[in-house]
Motif scaffolding. Structure first.
Motif, PDB file in Angstrom:
ATOM      1  N   ARG A  11      -8.394 -67.042 101.521  1.00 25.46           N
ATOM      2  CA  ARG A  11      -9.791 -66.606 101.546  1.00 25.46           C
ATOM      3  C   ARG A  11     -10.612 -67.761 102.123  1.00 25.46           C
ATOM      4  NH1 ARG A  11     -12.107 -62.391  99.548  1.00 25.46           N
ATOM      5  NH2 ARG A  11     -10.417 -61.824  98.143  1.00 25.46           N
ATOM      6  N   SER A  12     -11.619 -67.428 102.918  1.00 26.75           N
ATOM      7  CA  SER A  12     -12.441 -68.465 103.536  1.00 26.75           C
ATOM      8  C   SER A  12     -13.908 -68.092 103.427  1.00 26.75           C
ATOM      9  CB  SER A  12     -12.066 -68.640 105.009  1.00 26.75           C
ATOM     10  OG  SER A  12     -12.930 -69.571 105.624  1.00 26.75           O
ATOM     11  N   GLY A 122     -13.774 -59.186 102.858  1.00 32.73           N
ATOM     12  CA  GLY A 122     -14.357 -60.480 103.197  1.00 32.73           C
ATOM     13  C   GLY A 122     -13.661 -61.162 104.360  1.00 32.73           C
ATOM     14  N   THR A 123     -13.718 -62.508 104.347  1.00 32.35           N
ATOM     15  CA  THR A 123     -13.195 -63.290 105.462  1.00 32.35           C
ATOM     16  C   THR A 123     -12.002 -64.136 105.027  1.00 32.35           C
ATOM     17  OG1 THR A 123     -14.868 -64.982 105.022  1.00 32.35           O
ATOM     18  CG2 THR A 123     -15.382 -63.362 106.727  1.00 32.35           C
ATOM     19  N   PHE A 124     -11.057 -64.250 105.964  1.00 35.83           N
ATOM     20  CA  PHE A 124      -9.777 -64.894 105.659  1.00 35.83           C
ATOM     21  C   PHE A 124      -9.263 -65.650 106.875  1.00 35.83           C
ATOM     22  CE2 PHE A 124     -10.236 -61.121 103.138  1.00 35.83           C
ATOM     23  CZ  PHE A 124      -9.801 -61.477 101.880  1.00 35.83           C
ATOM     24  N   ASP A 158      -7.569 -71.283  97.384  1.00 42.75           N
ATOM     25  CA  ASP A 158      -7.939 -70.354  98.456  1.00 42.75           C
ATOM     26  C   ASP A 158      -6.796 -69.433  98.856  1.00 42.75           C
ATOM     27  OD1 ASP A 158     -10.486 -71.587  98.671  1.00 42.75           O
ATOM     28  OD2 ASP A 158      -9.675 -73.095 100.052  1.00 42.75           O
ATOM     29  N   MET A 160      -3.975 -66.709  99.116  1.00 43.06           N
ATOM     30  CA  MET A 160      -3.845 -65.348  98.595  1.00 43.06           C
ATOM     31  C   MET A 160      -2.364 -65.023  98.446  1.00 43.06           C
ATOM     32  SD  MET A 160      -7.047 -64.724  98.422  1.00 43.06           S
ATOM     33  CE  MET A 160      -6.857 -63.090  97.774  1.00 43.06           C
ATOM     34  N   TYR A 164      -3.435 -57.659 102.499  1.00 40.54           N
ATOM     35  CA  TYR A 164      -4.710 -56.946 102.511  1.00 40.54           C
ATOM     36  C   TYR A 164      -4.553 -55.555 101.910  1.00 40.54           C
ATOM     37  CZ  TYR A 164      -6.334 -60.520 105.861  1.00 40.54           C
ATOM     38  OH  TYR A 164      -6.688 -61.689 106.483  1.00 40.54           O
TER      39      TYR A 164
END
Length: 174
Positions: A11-12, A122-124, A158, A160, A164
């Motif tokens: 995750r970012s 979100g952003t990854f 961070d 995962m 997804y």
């Protein structure tokens, strides 16, 4: 084609900053892709049909759900876009989940970088150290992942553990 990957997903909160760090290392920019990954019900591993502007493939992979870098056994069939393939897979197997994402794709040698914005998640950042022909080895792939995790400021919290598709299914079944 069977491929060995060592990879991580993280995750970012700031994919732009991470991308700017990578850009200082002169990566090859492949492009920005809008990808729809349709996951199908299968007894072993994961099977997804990727439909994008750049990448189109039927992908089967087996990977442990652990945080951090992990090994992935991948079978990849690249194809031209074809509605019939998706219809056959849907009819035969049923759809498990659909992932809609925008992805910037870069390469440095054998290492592929994804900067993803995933709808509803979100952003990854994803980093895949890829050994297509069994000449690099697991140890070197792991070293590459570790190096790029540190370079891109990916902390251990961070990482995962799941795909997804697993995250999307968890959101639907709280």
């Amino acid at each position: 084609m069977a491929i060995l990957n060592i990879e991580f997903k993280a995750r970012s909160g700031d994919v732009i900053a991470a991308e700017n760090i990578l850009l200082q290392h002169n990566p090859l920019f492949i492009g920005e892709d809008h990808q729809i990954d349709t996951y199908f019900n299968v007894p072993n591993g994961r099977l997804k049909l990727r439909e994008g502007n750049i990448e189109n493939a039927l992908i089967h992979y087996e990977r442990e759900n652990t945080a951090g870098s992990k090994s992935s056994q991948v079978l990849l069939y690249q194809h031209q876009p074809d509605e019939t393939l998706k219809a056959v897979l849907t009819k035969a197997l049923g759809i498990k989940a659909v992932v809609d994402k925008r992805r910037k794709i870069y390469f440095i040698e054998n290492v592929k970088f994804h900067f993803d914005t995933v709808e509803s998640l979100g952003t990854f950042i994803e980093v895949e150290a890829i050994d297509k022909d069994n000449t690099i080895g697991r140890e070197k792939l792991q070293e590459q992942c570790d190096y790029y995790a540190a370079l891109l400021h990916v902390g251990k919290d961070d990482f995962m553990a799941v795909s997804y598709s697993d995250m999307i299914m968890a959101n639907k079944n709280p």
